[in-house]
Design a protein around this motif. Structure first.
Motif, PDB file in Angstrom:
ATOM      1  N   GLU A   1       0.806  -1.222   0.000  1.00  0.00           N
ATOM      2  CA  GLU A   1       0.000   0.000   0.000  1.00  0.00           C
ATOM      3  C   GLU A   1       0.840   1.274   0.000  1.00  0.00           C
ATOM      4  O   GLU A   1       0.300   2.377  -0.113  1.00  0.00           O
ATOM      5  CB  GLU A   1      -0.969   0.020   1.192  1.00  0.00           C
ATOM      6  CG  GLU A   1      -0.333  -0.263   2.531  1.00  0.00           C
ATOM      7  CD  GLU A   1      -0.480  -1.725   2.935  1.00  0.00           C
ATOM      8  OE1 GLU A   1      -0.276  -2.623   2.089  1.00  0.00           O
ATOM      9  OE2 GLU A   1      -0.773  -1.977   4.132  1.00  0.00           O
ATOM     10  N   ASP A   2       2.151   1.139   0.102  1.00  0.00           N
ATOM     11  CA  ASP A   2       3.037   2.309  -0.028  1.00  0.00           C
ATOM     12  C   ASP A   2       3.339   2.619  -1.494  1.00  0.00           C
ATOM     13  O   ASP A   2       3.984   3.625  -1.798  1.00  0.00           O
ATOM     14  CB  ASP A   2       4.360   2.073   0.707  1.00  0.00           C
ATOM     15  CG  ASP A   2       4.185   1.963   2.205  1.00  0.00           C
ATOM     16  OD1 ASP A   2       4.840   1.096   2.819  1.00  0.00           O
ATOM     17  OD2 ASP A   2       3.398   2.753   2.778  1.00  0.00           O
ATOM     18  N   THR A   3       2.899   1.757  -2.390  1.00  0.00           N
ATOM     19  CA  THR A   3       3.125   1.974  -3.812  1.00  0.00           C
ATOM     20  C   THR A   3       2.477   3.270  -4.269  1.00  0.00           C
ATOM     21  O   THR A   3       1.281   3.480  -4.066  1.00  0.00           O
ATOM     22  CB  THR A   3       2.560   0.794  -4.626  1.00  0.00           C
ATOM     23  OG1 THR A   3       3.304  -0.388  -4.301  1.00  0.00           O
ATOM     24  CG2 THR A   3       2.647   1.069  -6.118  1.00  0.00           C
ATOM     25  N   ALA A   4       3.276   4.136  -4.864  1.00  0.00           N
ATOM     26  CA  ALA A   4       2.798   5.456  -5.283  1.00  0.00           C
ATOM     27  C   ALA A   4       3.940   6.207  -5.968  1.00  0.00           C
ATOM     28  O   ALA A   4       5.098   5.777  -5.913  1.00  0.00           O
ATOM     29  CB  ALA A   4       2.308   6.257  -4.090  1.00  0.00           C
ATOM     30  N   VAL A   5       3.584   7.316  -6.574  1.00  0.00           N
ATOM     31  CA  VAL A   5       4.597   8.282  -6.990  1.00  0.00           C
ATOM     32  C   VAL A   5       4.817   9.227  -5.813  1.00  0.00           C
ATOM     33  O   VAL A   5       3.863   9.786  -5.277  1.00  0.00           O
ATOM     34  CB  VAL A   5       4.157   9.073  -8.229  1.00  0.00           C
ATOM     35  CG1 VAL A   5       5.212  10.121  -8.588  1.00  0.00           C
ATOM     36  CG2 VAL A   5       3.916   8.136  -9.401  1.00  0.00           C
ATOM     37  N   TYR A   6       6.056   9.378  -5.420  1.00  0.00           N
ATOM     38  CA  TYR A   6       6.412  10.211  -4.276  1.00  0.00           C
ATOM     39  C   TYR A   6       6.958  11.547  -4.766  1.00  0.00           C
ATOM     40  O   TYR A   6       7.834  11.586  -5.642  1.00  0.00           O
ATOM     41  CB  TYR A   6       7.435   9.504  -3.403  1.00  0.00           C
ATOM     42  CG  TYR A   6       6.822   8.414  -2.557  1.00  0.00           C
ATOM     43  CD1 TYR A   6       6.367   7.235  -3.137  1.00  0.00           C
ATOM     44  CD2 TYR A   6       6.676   8.574  -1.184  1.00  0.00           C
ATOM     45  CE1 TYR A   6       5.773   6.243  -2.369  1.00  0.00           C
ATOM     46  CE2 TYR A   6       6.087   7.589  -0.406  1.00  0.00           C
ATOM     47  CZ  TYR A   6       5.641   6.431  -1.015  1.00  0.00           C
ATOM     48  OH  TYR A   6       5.062   5.447  -0.244  1.00  0.00           O
ATOM     49  N   TYR A   7       6.433  12.611  -4.180  1.00  0.00           N
ATOM     50  CA  TYR A   7       6.822  13.968  -4.552  1.00  0.00           C
ATOM     51  C   TYR A   7       7.418  14.690  -3.351  1.00  0.00           C
ATOM     52  O   TYR A   7       6.858  14.634  -2.248  1.00  0.00           O
ATOM     53  CB  TYR A   7       5.619  14.762  -5.036  1.00  0.00           C
ATOM     54  CG  TYR A   7       4.933  14.208  -6.252  1.00  0.00           C
ATOM     55  CD1 TYR A   7       3.882  13.295  -6.126  1.00  0.00           C
ATOM     56  CD2 TYR A   7       5.333  14.588  -7.531  1.00  0.00           C
ATOM     57  CE1 TYR A   7       3.264  12.776  -7.248  1.00  0.00           C
ATOM     58  CE2 TYR A   7       4.704  14.079  -8.658  1.00  0.00           C
ATOM     59  CZ  TYR A   7       3.672  13.171  -8.505  1.00  0.00           C
ATOM     60  OH  TYR A   7       3.062  12.670  -9.622  1.00  0.00           O
TER      61      TYR A   7
END
Length: 127
Positions: free
Chosen positions: A88-94
């Motif tokens: 659930e940490d899968t994401a694009v991080y900005y």
């Protein structure tokens, strides 16, 4: 300010990653810095923030105890150490630099408090 995020990748659940965000163009050390993320089909959400003085940090409940934000003002860089990663940490991080008028407090969790954003780095955690 220009922000360049790096360090993302594909990892397995339980692994660690360290994201970096290099800043240029204005006095980095004077501003609160933050990390946000956006997963597919979801809104952008706050992850962590650190004050210019390094004395204060704040985290989303979902990452507390697993992620650590830090900064090196001499290197104009902010980091996000991510441990015990979950799918659930899968994401694009900005990474983002706060407005000069942003005070430390609840507003650092809001995207509107930031006026400079990096291009994002993809983090994918497989189960």
């Amino acid at each position: 300010v220009q922000l360049q995020a790096s360090g993302g990748g594909l990892v397995q659940a339980g692994d660690s990653l360290r994201l970096s965000c290099a800043a240029s163009g204005r006095t980095f050390s004077r501003y609160t810095m933050g990390w946000f993320r956006q997963a597919p089909g979801k809104e952008r959400e706050f992850v962590a923030a650190i004050s210019w003085s390094v004395r204060s940090t704040d985290y989303a409940n979902s990452v507390k105890g697993r992620f650590t934000i830090s900064r090196d003002n001499a290197k104009n860089t902010v980091y996000l150490q991510m441990n015990s990663l979950k799918p659930e940490d899968t994401a694009v991080y900005y990474c983002a630099a706060a407005r000069q008028t942003t005070s430390w407090g609840p507003e650092v969790k809001r995207g509107a408090a930031y006026n400079s954003w990096g291009q994002g780095t993809q983090v994918t955690v497989s189960s």
